[in-house]
Design a protein around this motif. Structure first.
Motif, PDB file in Angstrom:
ATOM      1  N   ARG A 137       3.822  -6.271  12.142  1.00 15.30           N
ATOM      2  CA  ARG A 137       3.193  -5.270  12.766  1.00 15.30           C
ATOM      3  C   ARG A 137       1.800  -5.637  12.845  1.00 15.30           C
ATOM      4  NH1 ARG A 137       6.135  -0.236  14.530  1.00 15.30           N
ATOM      5  NH2 ARG A 137       8.345  -0.888  14.416  1.00 15.30           N
TER       6      ARG A 137
ATOM      7  N   TYR B  56      -2.136  -4.434  15.009  1.00 13.68           N
ATOM      8  CA  TYR B  56      -2.584  -3.617  15.853  1.00 13.68           C
ATOM      9  C   TYR B  56      -4.174  -4.154  16.018  1.00 13.68           C
ATOM     10  CZ  TYR B  56       1.103  -0.310  14.560  1.00 13.68           C
ATOM     11  OH  TYR B  56       2.452   0.179  14.394  1.00 13.68           O
TER      12      TYR B  56
ATOM     13  N   TYR C 144      -7.610  -1.872  17.241  1.00 18.41           N
ATOM     14  CA  TYR C 144      -8.403  -0.680  17.769  1.00 18.41           C
ATOM     15  C   TYR C 144      -9.832  -0.796  18.088  1.00 18.41           C
ATOM     16  CZ  TYR C 144      -4.542   2.571  16.095  1.00 18.41           C
ATOM     17  OH  TYR C 144      -3.370   3.096  16.051  1.00 18.41           O
TER      18      TYR C 144
ATOM     19  N   TYR D  55      -0.544  -3.523  20.386  1.00 25.19           N
ATOM     20  CA  TYR D  55       0.217  -3.561  19.245  1.00 25.19           C
ATOM     21  C   TYR D  55       1.098  -4.741  19.584  1.00 25.19           C
ATOM     22  CZ  TYR D  55       4.807  -2.247  17.218  1.00 25.19           C
ATOM     23  OH  TYR D  55       6.064  -2.294  16.546  1.00 25.19           O
TER      24      TYR D  55
ATOM     25  N   LEU E 238     -11.484  -3.140  15.397  1.00 25.80           N
ATOM     26  CA  LEU E 238     -10.673  -3.303  14.271  1.00 25.80           C
ATOM     27  C   LEU E 238      -9.220  -3.808  14.193  1.00 25.80           C
ATOM     28  CD1 LEU E 238     -11.647   0.410  12.984  1.00 25.80           C
ATOM     29  CD2 LEU E 238     -12.361  -1.803  11.793  1.00 25.80           C
TER      30      LEU E 238
ATOM     31  N   GLN F 276       8.006   0.445  11.002  1.00 23.17           N
ATOM     32  CA  GLN F 276       7.321   2.018  11.669  1.00 23.17           C
ATOM     33  C   GLN F 276       6.950   3.030  10.595  1.00 23.17           C
ATOM     34  OE1 GLN F 276      10.270   3.053  14.384  1.00 23.17           O
ATOM     35  NE2 GLN F 276       8.712   4.342  15.910  1.00 23.17           N
ATOM     36  N   ASN F 277       5.893   3.590  10.903  1.00 21.22           N
ATOM     37  CA  ASN F 277       5.384   4.576  10.108  1.00 21.22           C
ATOM     38  C   ASN F 277       4.977   4.034   8.932  1.00 21.22           C
ATOM     39  OD1 ASN F 277       8.371   6.221  11.265  1.00 21.22           O
ATOM     40  ND2 ASN F 277       6.505   6.536  12.164  1.00 21.22           N
ATOM     41  N   SER F 278       4.762   2.933   8.662  1.00 23.38           N
ATOM     42  CA  SER F 278       4.128   2.438   7.400  1.00 23.38           C
ATOM     43  C   SER F 278       2.927   2.482   7.549  1.00 23.38           C
ATOM     44  CB  SER F 278       4.475   1.131   6.933  1.00 23.38           C
ATOM     45  OG  SER F 278       5.989   0.849   6.788  1.00 23.38           O
ATOM     46  N   PRO F 279       1.897   2.838   6.567  1.00 23.46           N
ATOM     47  CA  PRO F 279       0.454   3.108   6.761  1.00 23.46           C
ATOM     48  C   PRO F 279      -0.116   1.681   7.190  1.00 23.46           C
ATOM     49  CG  PRO F 279       1.137   3.803   4.575  1.00 23.46           C
ATOM     50  CD  PRO F 279       2.392   3.037   5.134  1.00 23.46           C
ATOM     51  N   LEU F 280      -1.078   1.837   7.949  1.00 19.71           N
ATOM     52  CA  LEU F 280      -1.864   0.492   8.371  1.00 19.71           C
ATOM     53  C   LEU F 280      -2.968   0.062   7.529  1.00 19.71           C
ATOM     54  CD1 LEU F 280      -3.023   2.120  12.218  1.00 19.71           C
ATOM     55  CD2 LEU F 280      -0.716   0.680  11.568  1.00 19.71           C
TER      56      LEU F 280
ATOM     57  N   PHE G   1      -6.175  -2.062   7.304  1.00 22.66           N
ATOM     58  CA  PHE G   1      -7.174  -2.379   8.296  1.00 22.66           C
ATOM     59  C   PHE G   1      -8.297  -3.487   7.524  1.00 22.66           C
ATOM     60  CE2 PHE G   1      -7.363   0.626  11.685  1.00 22.66           C
ATOM     61  CZ  PHE G   1      -6.953   1.598  11.416  1.00 22.66           C
ATOM     62  N   GLY G   2      -8.480  -4.219   8.500  1.00 20.26           N
ATOM     63  CA  GLY G   2      -9.544  -5.343   8.040  1.00 20.26           C
ATOM     64  C   GLY G   2     -11.095  -4.552   8.425  1.00 20.26           C
TER      65      GLY G   2
END
Lengths: 113, 113
Positions: free
Chosen positions: A31, A33, A35, A48, A91, A98-102, A104-105
Protein backbone atom coordinates in the motif's frame (compact mmCIF):
# COMPACT_ATOMS: atom_id res chain seq x y z
CA UNK A 1 14.00 -2.12 5.94
CA UNK A 2 15.55 0.95 4.36
CA UNK A 3 12.50 3.12 4.96
CA UNK A 4 10.45 5.21 2.57
CA UNK A 5 12.54 7.52 0.42
CA UNK A 6 11.36 10.57 -1.48
CA UNK A 7 13.10 12.58 -4.15
CA UNK A 8 13.77 15.46 -4.36
CA UNK A 9 13.77 16.84 -0.82
CA UNK A 10 13.15 20.34 -2.05
CA UNK A 11 11.78 21.73 -5.30
CA UNK A 12 11.45 25.38 -6.25
CA UNK A 13 9.58 26.06 -9.44
CA UNK A 14 7.93 28.92 -11.22
CA UNK A 15 4.18 29.13 -11.54
CA UNK A 16 2.95 27.30 -14.59
CA UNK A 17 5.75 24.74 -14.69
CA UNK A 18 5.25 21.00 -14.27
CA UNK A 19 6.92 19.07 -11.45
CA UNK A 20 7.27 15.38 -10.69
CA UNK A 21 8.08 13.76 -7.37
CA UNK A 22 9.17 10.20 -6.74
CA UNK A 23 8.51 7.88 -3.82
CA UNK A 24 10.15 4.53 -3.13
CA UNK A 25 8.19 2.67 -0.46
CA UNK A 26 9.40 -0.07 1.86
CA UNK A 27 9.89 -3.00 -0.47
CA UNK A 28 7.42 -5.46 1.05
CA UNK A 29 4.65 -2.89 1.47
CA UNK A 30 1.80 -3.17 -1.02
CA UNK A 31 0.00 0.00 0.00
CA UNK A 32 1.26 3.46 -0.92
CA UNK A 33 -0.24 6.81 0.04
CA UNK A 34 0.35 10.43 -0.93
CA UNK A 35 -0.47 13.18 1.54
CA UNK A 36 -0.05 16.95 1.44
CA UNK A 37 0.88 19.02 4.47
CA UNK A 38 0.78 22.80 4.77
CA UNK A 39 2.10 24.92 7.61
CA UNK A 40 0.14 24.45 10.80
CA UNK A 41 -1.97 21.63 9.40
CA UNK A 42 -1.99 17.90 9.62
CA UNK A 43 -1.40 15.73 6.58
CA UNK A 44 -4.28 15.72 4.10
CA UNK A 45 -4.99 12.59 2.09
CA UNK A 46 -4.44 12.86 -1.67
CA UNK A 47 -4.46 9.34 -3.08
CA UNK A 48 -3.87 5.67 -2.30
CA UNK A 49 -2.52 2.68 -4.24
CA UNK A 50 -2.78 -0.99 -3.52
CA UNK A 51 -0.06 -2.57 -5.61
CA UNK A 52 -0.35 -0.81 -8.99
CA UNK A 53 -4.04 0.05 -8.69
CA UNK A 54 -5.04 3.56 -7.65
CA UNK A 55 -8.05 2.80 -5.46
CA UNK A 56 -8.93 6.12 -3.95
CA UNK A 57 -8.46 9.80 -4.78
CA UNK A 58 -9.30 12.83 -2.69
CA UNK A 59 -11.43 15.65 -4.01
CA UNK A 60 -8.37 17.77 -3.21
CA UNK A 61 -6.66 16.13 -6.17
CA UNK A 62 -7.54 18.41 -9.08
CA UNK A 63 -7.12 17.45 -12.70
CA UNK A 64 -3.65 18.99 -12.63
CA UNK A 65 -2.49 16.25 -10.28
CA UNK A 66 -1.76 12.73 -11.42
CA UNK A 67 -0.15 9.82 -9.62
CA UNK A 68 1.12 6.51 -10.90
CA UNK A 69 2.58 3.34 -9.51
CA UNK A 70 3.33 1.43 -12.70
CA UNK A 71 4.78 -1.81 -11.37
CA UNK A 72 3.46 -1.71 -7.86
CA UNK A 73 6.79 -0.50 -6.53
CA UNK A 74 7.82 3.17 -6.73
CA UNK A 75 5.28 5.91 -7.35
CA UNK A 76 5.35 9.33 -8.99
CA UNK A 77 3.20 12.36 -8.32
CA UNK A 78 3.03 14.94 -11.08
CA UNK A 79 1.61 18.43 -10.80
CA UNK A 80 0.97 20.22 -14.07
CA UNK A 81 0.76 24.01 -14.45
CA UNK A 82 1.74 24.60 -10.84
CA UNK A 83 0.05 27.36 -8.86
CA UNK A 84 1.24 29.17 -5.75
CA UNK A 85 -1.41 27.34 -3.75
CA UNK A 86 0.36 24.08 -4.54
CA UNK A 87 3.25 25.09 -2.27
CA UNK A 88 3.33 22.48 0.49
CA UNK A 89 5.15 19.45 1.81
CA UNK A 90 4.21 16.33 -0.15
CA UNK A 91 4.48 13.21 1.95
CA UNK A 92 4.58 9.63 0.79
CA UNK A 93 3.79 6.72 3.09
CA UNK A 94 3.53 2.97 2.76
CA UNK A 95 2.07 0.10 4.75
CA UNK A 96 1.73 -3.67 4.44
CA UNK A 97 -1.97 -4.03 5.11
CA UNK A 98 -5.22 -2.40 6.09
CA UNK A 99 -4.98 -0.65 9.45
CA UNK A 100 -1.24 -1.26 9.59
CA UNK A 101 0.59 1.92 10.58
CA UNK A 102 1.83 4.21 7.85
CA UNK A 103 5.58 4.59 7.40
CA UNK A 104 6.37 8.06 6.08
CA UNK A 105 9.21 9.41 4.00
CA UNK A 106 10.82 12.75 4.80
CA UNK A 107 8.71 14.51 2.20
CA UNK A 108 9.28 16.78 -0.76
CA UNK A 109 8.90 20.47 -0.02
CA UNK A 110 7.51 22.31 -3.04
CA UNK A 111 7.76 26.07 -3.36
CA UNK A 112 5.98 27.71 -6.29
CA UNK A 113 7.15 31.26 -7.00
CA UNK B 1 -16.91 10.24 7.79
CA UNK B 2 -14.20 10.25 10.39
CA UNK B 3 -12.50 13.28 11.89
CA UNK B 4 -9.88 14.05 14.49
CA UNK B 5 -9.71 17.07 16.77
CA UNK B 6 -6.60 18.23 18.57
CA UNK B 7 -7.77 21.22 20.57
CA UNK B 8 -4.34 22.36 21.74
CA UNK B 9 -2.26 23.80 18.93
CA UNK B 10 0.67 24.68 21.19
CA UNK B 11 1.69 23.23 24.54
CA UNK B 12 4.69 24.70 26.39
CA UNK B 13 5.89 22.70 29.37
CA UNK B 14 8.93 22.77 31.61
CA UNK B 15 11.48 20.00 31.46
CA UNK B 16 10.68 17.04 33.74
CA UNK B 17 7.05 18.16 34.12
CA UNK B 18 4.15 15.95 33.02
CA UNK B 19 2.25 16.62 29.82
CA UNK B 20 -1.03 15.58 28.21
CA UNK B 21 -1.82 16.18 24.54
CA UNK B 22 -5.50 15.81 23.82
CA UNK B 23 -7.08 13.98 20.90
CA UNK B 24 -10.76 13.39 20.23
CA UNK B 25 -12.22 11.61 17.25
CA UNK B 26 -15.60 11.07 15.66
CA UNK B 27 -16.57 7.90 13.88
CA UNK B 28 -19.64 5.75 13.45
CA UNK B 29 -17.60 2.53 13.13
CA UNK B 30 -14.79 0.86 15.00
CA UNK B 31 -11.55 2.81 14.93
CA UNK B 32 -7.84 2.27 15.04
CA UNK B 33 -5.87 5.11 16.59
CA UNK B 34 -2.33 6.36 16.18
CA UNK B 35 0.00 9.04 17.45
CA UNK B 36 2.77 10.29 15.20
CA UNK B 37 5.65 12.63 16.01
CA UNK B 38 7.28 14.98 13.51
CA UNK B 39 10.64 16.63 14.08
CA UNK B 40 11.61 19.70 12.00
CA UNK B 41 12.15 18.99 8.30
CA UNK B 42 11.37 15.30 8.75
CA UNK B 43 8.50 13.02 7.96
CA UNK B 44 6.12 11.61 10.54
CA UNK B 45 7.25 8.77 12.78
CA UNK B 46 4.89 6.37 14.49
CA UNK B 47 4.89 6.89 18.25
CA UNK B 48 2.23 4.39 19.32
CA UNK B 49 -0.94 2.71 18.12
CA UNK B 50 -4.17 1.22 19.37
CA UNK B 51 -5.62 -1.57 17.25
CA UNK B 52 -7.37 -3.79 19.80
CA UNK B 53 -6.90 -5.32 23.23
CA UNK B 54 -5.65 -3.28 26.16
CA UNK B 55 -6.86 0.30 25.99
CA UNK B 56 -3.57 1.60 27.43
CA UNK B 57 -0.69 1.57 24.98
CA UNK B 58 2.88 2.64 25.52
CA UNK B 59 5.83 3.76 23.41
CA UNK B 60 9.48 2.92 23.96
CA UNK B 61 10.36 6.48 25.00
CA UNK B 62 7.93 6.86 27.89
CA UNK B 63 4.76 8.13 26.19
CA UNK B 64 1.44 6.41 26.74
CA UNK B 65 -2.08 6.86 25.42
CA UNK B 66 -5.41 5.49 26.54
CA UNK B 67 -8.30 4.67 24.24
CA UNK B 68 -11.55 5.82 25.83
CA UNK B 69 -14.48 4.70 23.70
CA UNK B 70 -17.18 6.43 25.73
CA UNK B 71 -15.40 9.77 25.50
CA UNK B 72 -14.08 9.11 21.98
CA UNK B 73 -10.63 10.17 23.10
CA UNK B 74 -7.04 8.99 22.73
CA UNK B 75 -5.01 11.43 24.82
CA UNK B 76 -1.22 11.20 24.86
CA UNK B 77 0.63 11.52 28.15
CA UNK B 78 4.15 11.50 29.51
CA UNK B 79 4.95 11.80 33.21
CA UNK B 80 8.25 13.63 32.73
CA UNK B 81 9.26 15.32 29.46
CA UNK B 82 12.75 15.90 28.07
CA UNK B 83 14.10 18.64 25.84
CA UNK B 84 14.30 16.08 23.04
CA UNK B 85 10.51 15.64 23.14
CA UNK B 86 10.09 19.06 21.53
CA UNK B 87 8.26 18.30 18.28
CA UNK B 88 4.90 18.32 16.51
CA UNK B 89 2.51 15.54 17.52
CA UNK B 90 -0.31 14.29 15.33
CA UNK B 91 -3.21 12.06 16.26
CA UNK B 92 -4.67 9.90 13.47
CA UNK B 93 -7.62 7.56 13.03
CA UNK B 94 -8.35 4.75 10.62
CA UNK B 95 -11.26 2.33 10.44
CA UNK B 96 -11.83 -1.24 9.35
CA UNK B 97 -14.02 -0.04 6.50
CA UNK B 98 -11.78 2.59 4.99
CA UNK B 99 -8.34 3.06 3.57
CA UNK B 100 -7.67 6.63 4.58
CA UNK B 101 -5.93 7.78 7.70
CA UNK B 102 -7.40 11.03 9.03
CA UNK B 103 -5.03 13.32 10.89
CA UNK B 104 -5.61 16.07 13.40
CA UNK B 105 -4.08 19.51 12.92
CA UNK B 106 -1.26 18.72 15.32
CA UNK B 107 0.01 19.93 18.68
CA UNK B 108 3.36 21.66 18.93
CA UNK B 109 5.04 20.56 22.14
CA UNK B 110 7.82 22.84 23.37
CA UNK B 111 9.85 21.69 26.36
CA UNK B 112 11.37 24.60 28.25
CA UNK B 113 14.70 24.06 30.06
Amino acid sequence: DTGVSQDPRHKITKRGQNVTFRCDPISEHNRLYWYRQTLGQGPEFLTYFQNEAQLEKSRLLSDRFSAERPKGSFSTLEIQRTEQGDSAMYLCASSHGQNSPLHFGNGTRLTVT
Amino acid sequence: AQSVTQLDSQVPVFEEAPVELRCNYSSSVSVYLFWYVQYPNQGLQLLLKYLSGSTLVESINGFEAEFNKSQTSFHLRKPSVHISDTAEYFCAVNTNTGNQFYFGTGTSLTVIP
